[in-house]
Motif scaffolding. Structure first.
Motif, PDB file in Angstrom:
ATOM      1  N   MET A 416       0.834  -1.214   0.000  1.00 55.47           N
ATOM      2  CA  MET A 416       0.000   0.000   0.000  1.00 55.47           C
ATOM      3  C   MET A 416       0.859   1.250   0.000  1.00 55.47           C
ATOM      4  O   MET A 416       0.590   2.223  -0.728  1.00 55.47           O
ATOM      5  CB  MET A 416      -0.910   0.002   1.231  1.00 55.47           C
ATOM      6  CG  MET A 416      -1.984  -1.057   1.229  1.00 55.47           C
ATOM      7  SD  MET A 416      -2.988  -0.922   2.729  1.00 55.47           S
ATOM      8  CE  MET A 416      -4.272  -2.110   2.375  1.00 55.47           C
ATOM      9  N   LEU A 417       1.913   1.244   0.810  1.00 55.70           N
ATOM     10  CA  LEU A 417       2.797   2.404   0.899  1.00 55.70           C
ATOM     11  C   LEU A 417       3.491   2.664  -0.431  1.00 55.70           C
ATOM     12  O   LEU A 417       3.649   3.803  -0.860  1.00 55.70           O
ATOM     13  CB  LEU A 417       3.818   2.173   2.012  1.00 55.70           C
ATOM     14  CG  LEU A 417       4.713   3.359   2.386  1.00 55.70           C
ATOM     15  CD1 LEU A 417       3.868   4.489   2.949  1.00 55.70           C
ATOM     16  CD2 LEU A 417       5.766   2.926   3.396  1.00 55.70           C
ATOM     17  N   THR A 418       3.896   1.598  -1.093  1.00 55.74           N
ATOM     18  CA  THR A 418       4.546   1.744  -2.399  1.00 55.74           C
ATOM     19  C   THR A 418       3.613   2.406  -3.399  1.00 55.74           C
ATOM     20  O   THR A 418       3.984   3.357  -4.094  1.00 55.74           O
ATOM     21  CB  THR A 418       4.987   0.372  -2.918  1.00 55.74           C
ATOM     22  OG1 THR A 418       5.912  -0.210  -1.990  1.00 55.74           O
ATOM     23  CG2 THR A 418       5.656   0.500  -4.271  1.00 55.74           C
ATOM     24  N   GLY A 419       2.377   1.902  -3.481  1.00 56.04           N
ATOM     25  CA  GLY A 419       1.419   2.488  -4.415  1.00 56.04           C
ATOM     26  C   GLY A 419       1.088   3.933  -4.090  1.00 56.04           C
ATOM     27  O   GLY A 419       0.955   4.773  -4.992  1.00 56.04           O
ATOM     28  N   ALA A 420       0.990   4.244  -2.786  1.00 59.40           N
ATOM     29  CA  ALA A 420       0.644   5.606  -2.383  1.00 59.40           C
ATOM     30  C   ALA A 420       1.742   6.594  -2.758  1.00 59.40           C
ATOM     31  O   ALA A 420       1.477   7.659  -3.330  1.00 59.40           O
ATOM     32  CB  ALA A 420       0.371   5.656  -0.881  1.00 59.40           C
ATOM     33  N   ILE A 421       2.991   6.249  -2.468  1.00 59.96           N
ATOM     34  CA  ILE A 421       4.080   7.188  -2.745  1.00 59.96           C
ATOM     35  C   ILE A 421       4.351   7.290  -4.240  1.00 59.96           C
ATOM     36  O   ILE A 421       4.699   8.364  -4.743  1.00 59.96           O
ATOM     37  CB  ILE A 421       5.339   6.788  -1.962  1.00 59.96           C
ATOM     38  CG1 ILE A 421       5.046   6.845  -0.458  1.00 59.96           C
ATOM     39  CG2 ILE A 421       6.512   7.674  -2.318  1.00 59.96           C
ATOM     40  CD1 ILE A 421       6.238   6.584   0.418  1.00 59.96           C
ATOM     41  N   LEU A 422       4.188   6.200  -4.986  1.00 61.84           N
ATOM     42  CA  LEU A 422       4.331   6.288  -6.436  1.00 61.84           C
ATOM     43  C   LEU A 422       3.236   7.175  -7.034  1.00 61.84           C
ATOM     44  O   LEU A 422       3.473   7.918  -7.993  1.00 61.84           O
ATOM     45  CB  LEU A 422       4.293   4.897  -7.053  1.00 61.84           C
ATOM     46  CG  LEU A 422       5.518   4.012  -6.765  1.00 61.84           C
ATOM     47  CD1 LEU A 422       5.340   2.644  -7.413  1.00 61.84           C
ATOM     48  CD2 LEU A 422       6.792   4.676  -7.263  1.00 61.84           C
ATOM     49  N   GLY A 423       2.037   7.098  -6.460  1.00 62.40           N
ATOM     50  CA  GLY A 423       0.982   8.012  -6.892  1.00 62.40           C
ATOM     51  C   GLY A 423       1.326   9.453  -6.562  1.00 62.40           C
ATOM     52  O   GLY A 423       1.079  10.371  -7.365  1.00 62.40           O
ATOM     53  N   MET A 424       1.917   9.679  -5.393  1.00 63.94           N
ATOM     54  CA  MET A 424       2.352  11.035  -5.028  1.00 63.94           C
ATOM     55  C   MET A 424       3.438  11.535  -5.968  1.00 63.94           C
ATOM     56  O   MET A 424       3.472  12.708  -6.329  1.00 63.94           O
ATOM     57  CB  MET A 424       2.868  11.023  -3.587  1.00 63.94           C
ATOM     58  CG  MET A 424       1.814  10.725  -2.545  1.00 63.94           C
ATOM     59  SD  MET A 424       0.806  12.160  -2.168  1.00 63.94           S
ATOM     60  CE  MET A 424       1.996  13.177  -1.323  1.00 63.94           C
ATOM     61  N   ALA A 425       4.334  10.626  -6.387  1.00 62.74           N
ATOM     62  CA  ALA A 425       5.381  11.022  -7.325  1.00 62.74           C
ATOM     63  C   ALA A 425       4.783  11.433  -8.667  1.00 62.74           C
ATOM     64  O   ALA A 425       5.260  12.370  -9.316  1.00 62.74           O
ATOM     65  CB  ALA A 425       6.368   9.869  -7.509  1.00 62.74           C
ATOM     66  N   ARG A 426       3.741  10.740  -9.087  1.00 62.17           N
ATOM     67  CA  ARG A 426       3.057  11.136 -10.322  1.00 62.17           C
ATOM     68  C   ARG A 426       2.413  12.508 -10.165  1.00 62.17           C
ATOM     69  O   ARG A 426       2.497  13.364 -11.066  1.00 62.17           O
ATOM     70  CB  ARG A 426       2.003  10.104 -10.700  1.00 62.17           C
ATOM     71  CG  ARG A 426       1.225  10.499 -11.954  1.00 62.17           C
ATOM     72  CD  ARG A 426      -0.027   9.683 -12.132  1.00 62.17           C
ATOM     73  NE  ARG A 426      -0.835  10.212 -13.236  1.00 62.17           N
ATOM     74  CZ  ARG A 426      -2.041   9.757 -13.571  1.00 62.17           C
ATOM     75  NH1 ARG A 426      -2.577   8.760 -12.881  1.00 62.17           N
ATOM     76  NH2 ARG A 426      -2.705  10.313 -14.568  1.00 62.17           N
ATOM     77  N   ALA A 427       1.798  12.739  -9.022  1.00 59.54           N
ATOM     78  CA  ALA A 427       1.148  14.035  -8.788  1.00 59.54           C
ATOM     79  C   ALA A 427       2.166  15.172  -8.746  1.00 59.54           C
ATOM     80  O   ALA A 427       1.886  16.281  -9.197  1.00 59.54           O
ATOM     81  CB  ALA A 427       0.358  13.992  -7.483  1.00 59.54           C
ATOM     82  N   LEU A 428       3.369  14.889  -8.231  1.00 60.29           N
ATOM     83  CA  LEU A 428       4.386  15.922  -8.130  1.00 60.29           C
ATOM     84  C   LEU A 428       4.805  16.451  -9.494  1.00 60.29           C
ATOM     85  O   LEU A 428       5.188  17.621  -9.626  1.00 60.29           O
ATOM     86  CB  LEU A 428       5.605  15.379  -7.376  1.00 60.29           C
ATOM     87  CG  LEU A 428       6.762  16.344  -7.150  1.00 60.29           C
ATOM     88  CD1 LEU A 428       6.311  17.531  -6.314  1.00 60.29           C
ATOM     89  CD2 LEU A 428       7.923  15.631  -6.478  1.00 60.29           C
ATOM     90  N   GLY A 429       4.731  15.609 -10.517  1.00 62.02           N
ATOM     91  CA  GLY A 429       5.151  16.026 -11.849  1.00 62.02           C
ATOM     92  C   GLY A 429       4.037  16.511 -12.747  1.00 62.02           C
ATOM     93  O   GLY A 429       4.293  16.833 -13.916  1.00 62.02           O
TER      94      GLY A 429
END
Length: 505
Positions: A416-429
């Protein structure tokens, strides 16, 4: 059997070729961005000591911080006149002063004005200042624009006075190679400029024939060239086609030779806010705006996505309604990001009247954008937990809720943490949604809350890349490097947390 082995070999070769091409493209992209950004790592500044004359800073006697900060012109003329006085032979005319003023932009003295406003006791004191030179001067001193070709004459030059007071005649065998270089450059709607330098003295070519040349002195005097080793520059672009004149180049080279203009680390790129001048612009407001936006995004998307995934995977009945919800979640993950920007502009700004260009609005829009990604990743992590964990917990008397939250969720947490932070990385860009909600605004102050006017790093990159001046190119590449550094940092955090909480079966 031979055909099967050949097919296996071809498959391996295809895989290695694809992997090699991907690695080559990645390395090429990173190297290209880093090479472009390397010019923005340092910049040139005027570093000298000046006396803060009260007659210039507080001409009317009002030493209030507001009046001192407002008197930009007083600080600017003080610094300009101090530099102008270092050229004793310079003709003091309005035209010359106007050209000299182009070495430093007026707003470059604003930090000095704020410094004096905070501490008025500095008035009439000698202080050290560090002020950026203009972007045209900085680019030339970095040999970025216009293109310049260095050459060396060395010693042995025969110099004699010419017809005018500021002219001289130079004879040197190495001038033939300079003439050859000029011939190779050809005609570019004007003649290139040839500058000869002796320490802090600079002269310009007026006539070149074989081993003889006539020069016009731009900085210094004739005695500065006598018996000195000479070097020079060929400025390939004619003076009429560039934004920096030969006189300004001569003044900049003279000040640099005397140590007044120095090349220093460009720390203001991280500590200053946006500006209309490239040499004064920084990314601090965009960095803080991105962090505030990601804070709102994470606080909304991660808990909501994880709890939605737990409900759909563990508690929701399997019927047509839940199937419809699952299909729509998968479809929302593929919706273009600009659609979420339109939704945010219509709903959050138009209907609810939230402040435009605020991290709160940007965070809510990006939370809607990554919510399907977080839900899908969290559901996949829950499915990866062996069914025996649930069965064992229920067998010893745990309720459905206790089995999920006490046994299944801790095991699924790394995924879950992996998916959440990867989603945050997408949002950052993301850029398009933020453009539609007004985060493209020019922000000169660092935001202090999620409701203040702000911008974000991707929007700043878009804004700087749209500017016509060449000085913005390395600045844009440098901000791209900052954004990539934040993305890499987020991915490193993912790997570290996953290794810490992951359990192998």
């Amino acid at each position: 059997m031979r055909r099967r082995r050949a097919a296996d070999t071809r498959f391996r070769v295809y895989g290695l070729v694809a992997l090699g091409f991907a690695l080559f493209s990645l390395v090429f992209l990173i190297c290209a961005i880093a090479w472009k950004a390397s010019s923005a790592v340092t910049y040139h500044v005027v570093k000298t000591d000046i006396v803060l004359e009260a007659g210039r800073i507080v001409p009317d006697g009002n030493a209030s911080p507001e009046e001192i900060t407002r008197n930009i012109e007083g600080f600017y003329t003080l610094v300009r006149d101090d530099l102008f006085a270092k050229f004793a032979n310079l003709e003091d005319t309005p035209a010359v002063r106007k050209d000299f003023s182009a070495l430093i932009d007026r707003l470059a003295v604003l930090p000095l004005a704020r410094r004096v406003a905070k501490n008025p006791t500095l008035i009439d004191q000698t202080v050290s200042i560090q002020i950026p030179v203009s972007d045209d001067v900085d680019l030339f001193l970095k040999r970025s624009s216009p293109r310049s070709i260095p050459f060396r004459l060395g010693e042995g030059a025969q110099i004699s006075p010419g017809q005018g007071t500021d002219e001289m005649v130079l004879r040197h065998p190495a001038l033939e190679s300079v003439l050859s270089s000029l011939t190779a450059l050809g005609s570019q709607q004007g003649a290139p400029s040839v500058l000869v330098i002796a320490d802090s003295a600079v002269a310009r070519l007026t006539d070149l024939q074989d081993q003889t040349a006539g020069f016009e002195i731009l900085a210094g005097d004739l005695a500065d060239f006598q018996g000195k080793p000479l070097k020079g520059l060929i400025v390939a672009v004619p003076e009429s086609n560039r934004t920096i004149s030969d006189l300004q180049i001569a003044w900049a080279l003279a000040l640099k030779s005397e140590g007044i203009i120095r090349r220093v680390p460009h720390t203001s790129l991280l500590t200053s806010t946006d500006s209309t001048y490239p040499e004064l612009a920084g990314s601090l407001a965009a960095i803080v705006g991105s962090l505030l936006t990601m804070l709102v995004t994470g606080m909304v998307a991660i808990p909501m996505g994880i709890f939605a995934a737990i409900f759909l995977e563990e508690f929701a009945p399997k019927n047509r309604l839940t199937q419809l919800i699952e299909v729509n979640i998968n479809n929302l993950a593929a919706v273009p990001s600009i659609v979420f920007g339109l939704l945010g502009a219509t709903l959050l700004l138009g209907t609810f009247g939230l402040p435009r260009s605020a991290p709160m609005v940007g965070g809510l829009v990006l939370a809607l954008l990554i919510l399907p990604v977080v839900i899908i990743a969290a559901r996949a992590a829950l499915r990866a937990v062996p069914p025996s964990i649930r069965s064992g917990a229920l067998a010893v008397g745990a309720s459905r809720m206790q089995a999920v939250f006490h046994h299944v969720l801790p095991l699924a947490f790394p995924g879950m943490l992996t998916g959440a932070i990867l989603g945050m990385a997408r949002a950052l860009g993301e850029t398009a949604p933020l453009l539609l909600i007004g985060m493209v605004a020019f922000v000169a102050e660092v935001p202090s809350s999620t409701t203040d006017e702000a911008t974000a790093l991707p929007v700043l990159i878009y804004s700087w890349a749209s500017n016509a001046e060449r000085a913005w190119e390395p600045m844009t590449a440098a901000v791209i490097v900052i954004l990539l550094a934040l993305l890499v940092t987020m991915n490193v955090i993912v790997v570290m947390l996953r290794r810490k909480f992951e359990r192998r079966w």
